[in-house]
Design an enzyme around this catalytic site. Sequence first.
Site, mmCIF file in Angstrom:
data_model
loop_
_atom_site.group_PDB
_atom_site.id
_atom_site.type_symbol
_atom_site.label_atom_id
_atom_site.label_comp_id
_atom_site.label_asym_id
_atom_site.label_seq_id
_atom_site.Cartn_x
_atom_site.Cartn_y
_atom_site.Cartn_z
ATOM 1 N N GLY A 1 32.801 -7.697 3.245
ATOM 2 C CA GLY A 1 33.321 -8.237 1.986
ATOM 3 C C GLY A 1 32.345 -8.038 0.841
ATOM 4 O O GLY A 1 31.448 -7.200 0.909
ATOM 5 N N SER B 1 26.076 -4.830 -1.836
ATOM 6 C CA SER B 1 26.509 -6.216 -2.102
ATOM 7 C C SER B 1 25.305 -7.082 -2.442
ATOM 8 O O SER B 1 25.431 -8.107 -3.112
ATOM 9 C CB SER B 1 27.224 -6.787 -0.884
ATOM 10 O OG SER B 1 28.269 -5.920 -0.506
ATOM 11 N N GLY C 1 31.358 1.385 -3.586
ATOM 12 C CA GLY C 1 30.997 2.088 -2.348
ATOM 13 C C GLY C 1 32.060 1.846 -1.274
ATOM 14 O O GLY C 1 32.511 2.785 -0.596
ATOM 15 N N HIS C 2 32.495 0.583 -1.130
ATOM 16 C CA HIS C 2 33.546 0.278 -0.153
ATOM 17 C C HIS C 2 34.859 0.949 -0.564
ATOM 18 O O HIS C 2 35.592 1.480 0.269
ATOM 19 C CB HIS C 2 33.766 -1.236 -0.059
ATOM 20 C CG HIS C 2 32.567 -2.008 0.378
ATOM 21 N ND1 HIS C 2 31.839 -2.811 -0.470
ATOM 22 C CD2 HIS C 2 31.961 -2.104 1.585
ATOM 23 C CE1 HIS C 2 30.845 -3.371 0.184
ATOM 24 N NE2 HIS C 2 30.878 -2.959 1.434
#
Length: 307
Positions: free
Chosen positions: A58, A213, A63-64
């Site tokens: 999460g 993150s 990037g995700h």
Amino acid sequence: MIAKVRLGTFRCGAYRVTIGDSQPQDRLAVVRTVAGLRKAVASFRAVGRTIGLVPTMGALHEGHVSLVKGALARGDVPATSIFVNPTQFGPNEDFAAYPRDEAGDFAKLEAAGCRIVFAPDKDEMYPVPMLTTVKVTGVTEGLCGPFRPGHFDGVATVVTKLLMMAGPDRAYFGEKDFQQLQVIKTMVRDLAMPVEIVGMPTVREPDGLALSSRNRYLSTAERTAALHLHRQMTAVAGAVRDGRDSCSAATAAAARALLEAGFDKVEYLTVVDAESLRPLERVASPARVIVAARLGRTRLIDNIAVG
Ligand code: PAF
């Protein structure tokens, strides 16, 4: 706030989500259970689609999103998992503080074209105490291994579970966590898991900082210092590529430069073989410059190809 319902459509913050539908969805379906995940996957398989799993913890960023887009580009239905996995954090690490933003994550996934998000709670992932651990040796022993004891066991075990739960055709991971990518490739090869592991290039800010993150932990001054990571890796890659410098001389100079730029500690900064992750003194095979360094309370990792 997530509603305690298993089926139906509801609101999560400003966001509308559907749970537990057995028809293939043309928008994001949120599933909380393994049974729900398998049902959602089966609904796409029934109409001939392949599945691309994007495992995450999460706090999603570009990037995700690039992993979801990578799955779409290969024709897979993207399925993302969001689970902050406690077993890969050490006792003094940031499990409790790890950023969580479920509603924001769902919105980003929907916009990126993701079709399934599996967001289980801890009891769904670990309903009984685990008596099984997946342990990869060799590629886990250097680099982050000694600094994060047990970390890669936690990663290998949870990724195995996610692959068993979703049964994807492909699974997508960022090269930013290069050692993790090699650990997972090794595990899939050794255990003949029926999935293709796809490594995707690191997404960077314009000044070179790799998206993470954990970047949100950085103060303004630390954010300025952080861009030296990419600069120094680039300097090392340039120096060792044409044999101008030995790997140990180039990385020692770069580590000193990082400390001068404000880093508190360089855990490692080394040139390794891109597959075995063994340290190199001269570059002859595909190689990576790879680093982990601490800036205040933030531990940053990064790597680039030498070639
Ligand atoms: O890279 C991550 O976010 C995690 O290590 C992963 C692969 C999702 C396993 O928890």
